[in-house]
Scaffold this active site. Sequence first.
Site, mmCIF file in Angstrom:
data_model
loop_
_atom_site.group_PDB
_atom_site.id
_atom_site.type_symbol
_atom_site.label_atom_id
_atom_site.label_comp_id
_atom_site.label_asym_id
_atom_site.label_seq_id
_atom_site.Cartn_x
_atom_site.Cartn_y
_atom_site.Cartn_z
ATOM 1 N N LYS A 198 53.240 26.837 29.663
ATOM 2 C CA LYS A 198 53.909 28.103 29.956
ATOM 3 C C LYS A 198 53.421 29.281 29.111
ATOM 4 O O LYS A 198 53.434 30.415 29.573
ATOM 5 C CB LYS A 198 55.427 27.947 29.779
ATOM 6 C CG LYS A 198 56.066 27.108 30.880
ATOM 7 C CD LYS A 198 57.567 27.077 30.721
ATOM 8 C CE LYS A 198 58.222 26.522 31.968
ATOM 9 N NZ LYS A 198 59.659 26.720 31.985
ATOM 10 N N ASP A 229 62.881 31.222 35.490
ATOM 11 C CA ASP A 229 63.909 30.359 34.879
ATOM 12 C C ASP A 229 65.232 31.102 34.682
ATOM 13 O O ASP A 229 66.308 30.530 34.866
ATOM 14 C CB ASP A 229 63.427 29.813 33.531
ATOM 15 C CG ASP A 229 62.342 28.749 33.692
ATOM 16 O OD1 ASP A 229 62.165 28.248 34.810
ATOM 17 O OD2 ASP A 229 61.675 28.440 32.694
HETATM 18 N N1 LIG Z 1 67.094 23.312 33.985
HETATM 19 C C1 LIG Z 1 65.927 23.897 33.853
HETATM 20 O O1 LIG Z 1 65.358 24.431 34.802
HETATM 21 C C2 LIG Z 1 65.306 23.964 32.480
HETATM 22 C C3 LIG Z 1 64.427 25.008 32.141
HETATM 23 C C4 LIG Z 1 63.881 25.032 30.855
HETATM 24 C C5 LIG Z 1 64.211 24.027 29.939
HETATM 25 N N2 LIG Z 1 65.069 23.041 30.315
HETATM 26 C C6 LIG Z 1 65.459 21.987 29.358
HETATM 27 O O2 LIG Z 1 66.002 22.609 28.220
HETATM 28 C C7 LIG Z 1 65.706 21.876 27.036
HETATM 29 C C8 LIG Z 1 65.041 22.801 26.035
HETATM 30 O O3 LIG Z 1 63.803 23.229 26.588
HETATM 31 P P1 LIG Z 1 62.917 24.366 25.893
HETATM 32 O O4 LIG Z 1 61.765 24.589 26.787
HETATM 33 O O5 LIG Z 1 63.765 25.525 25.499
HETATM 34 O O6 LIG Z 1 62.430 23.588 24.580
HETATM 35 P P2 LIG Z 1 61.869 24.201 23.218
HETATM 36 O O7 LIG Z 1 61.235 25.534 23.446
HETATM 37 O O8 LIG Z 1 61.094 23.119 22.589
HETATM 38 O O9 LIG Z 1 63.203 24.448 22.339
HETATM 39 C C9 LIG Z 1 63.967 23.363 21.868
HETATM 40 C C10 LIG Z 1 65.247 23.869 21.245
HETATM 41 O O10 LIG Z 1 66.033 22.741 20.833
HETATM 42 C C11 LIG Z 1 66.312 22.863 19.432
HETATM 43 N N3 LIG Z 1 66.352 21.566 18.765
HETATM 44 C C12 LIG Z 1 65.418 20.589 18.811
HETATM 45 N N4 LIG Z 1 65.797 19.544 18.052
HETATM 46 C C13 LIG Z 1 66.995 19.887 17.498
HETATM 47 C C14 LIG Z 1 67.907 19.239 16.616
HETATM 48 N N5 LIG Z 1 67.663 18.006 16.132
HETATM 49 N N6 LIG Z 1 69.051 19.875 16.273
HETATM 50 C C15 LIG Z 1 69.301 21.109 16.751
HETATM 51 N N7 LIG Z 1 68.484 21.790 17.585
HETATM 52 C C16 LIG Z 1 67.343 21.180 17.957
HETATM 53 C C17 LIG Z 1 65.166 23.694 18.879
HETATM 54 O O11 LIG Z 1 65.531 24.225 17.634
HETATM 55 P P3 LIG Z 1 64.416 24.620 16.558
HETATM 56 O O12 LIG Z 1 63.959 26.008 16.929
HETATM 57 O O13 LIG Z 1 65.136 24.555 15.271
HETATM 58 O O14 LIG Z 1 63.312 23.595 16.663
HETATM 59 C C18 LIG Z 1 65.021 24.733 19.999
HETATM 60 O O15 LIG Z 1 66.026 25.702 19.914
HETATM 61 C C19 LIG Z 1 64.800 20.720 27.496
HETATM 62 O O16 LIG Z 1 65.620 19.594 27.651
HETATM 63 C C20 LIG Z 1 64.280 21.177 28.837
HETATM 64 O O17 LIG Z 1 64.002 20.098 29.707
HETATM 65 C C21 LIG Z 1 65.632 22.992 31.548
#
Ligand SMILES: NC(=O)c1ccc[n+]([C@@H]2O[C@H](COP(=O)([O-])OP(=O)(O)OC[C@H]3O[C@@H](n4cnc5c(N)ncnc54)[C@H](OP(=O)(O)O)[C@@H]3O)[C@@H](O)[C@H]2O)c1
Length: 271
Positions: free
Chosen positions: A59, A96
């Site tokens: 992305k 999104d």
């Molecule tokens: N439904 C949909 O269409 C859609 C769209 C996008 C994403 N998603 C889902 O949303 C989720 C996040 O995706 P993303 O793309 O935003 O991922 P990302 O950019 O990797 O962000 C991950 C987030 O989770 C936090 N995190 C990770 N481990 C953690 C922990 N142990 N304790 C607390 N916070 C933690 C991270 O915090 P830090 O900054 O501290 O690492 C960050 O805020 C995924 O499951 C993805 O599949 C769904």
Amino acid sequence: MGWPVMHSRSPLMHNYWFEQEGLAGAYVPLAIEPENLAAALHALRPLGFAGCNLTIPHKLDAMTIVDEVDEVAERIGAISCVVVRRDGTLFGTNNDWFGFIHNLRQEQPEWRADAGPVAVMGAGGGSRAVCYGLMQEGAEEIRLVNRTHSRAVAIAEEFGGPISVLPWEARHDALDDAALAVNATSQGMVGEPALDLRLDQLPPSALAADIIYTPLETPFLAAARERGNRTVNGLGMLLHQGLPAWKMWFGIEPVVTAELRDRMERSIAGQ
Ligand SMILES: NC(=O)c1ccc[n+]([C@@H]2O[C@H](COP(=O)([O-])OP(=O)(O)OC[C@H]3O[C@@H](n4cnc5c(N)ncnc54)[C@H](OP(=O)(O)O)[C@@H]3O)[C@@H](O)[C@H]2O)c1
């Protein structure tokens, strides 16, 4: 296009719409290694593709490969959808945020972004789309909380407006008085522990939303439902972000039907 991508439920959804709309075509998962992303995107036109969606880890990298990035993708900082234009150039946008908002609207028609404070957990790509969408809809107060404080501060500084950042230790208090609480972290996803968040301060009238859709009900949503809060899972965000893509690729507006949701839910539950 993703790496890996074979777990994606997107082909099921888009191929349902090909069938519904009577359009000859197919949506295929393309497993593209990061170093091949530019070549793969530039091959879309000669191979006759109308466009593609991008998922992890492409992305961000796509931003410097496509010919034009719109303002939405610039602000969110990621491209989720690429369109091959008539002249062969590549246009990148992000749908999104649209998916998140329109899913809430379909699932909870009375929902309004300005109904009260919104607490958003997480500051990754998903959270950026959620915050952007909430601001588009007129949210007046967004309390952003992230384990890594600086990432939340970066969003607040870039987006400005109604976003205030709370320290991770204050995440439980962020729910006080909230009308909507969103889990936009990866916590609660299959293979990950539950989001460490106490819900005792969340008002009974508040809506709880998760952007995760594997599982369909995360521990966060289960806990909210058990205490009587209305809940919305992340599947609809995935479904609804497909609508503007179809409009741009084919000039067609498909529908997120109950049958489509059901097929996707059964596919996810059967994994
Ligand atoms: N439904 C949909 O269409 C859609 C769209 C996008 C994403 N998603 C889902 O949303 C989720 C996040 O995706 P993303 O793309 O935003 O991922 P990302 O950019 O990797 O962000 C991950 C987030 O989770 C936090 N995190 C990770 N481990 C953690 C922990 N142990 N304790 C607390 N916070 C933690 C991270 O915090 P830090 O900054 O501290 O690492 C960050 O805020 C995924 O499951 C993805 O599949 C769904």
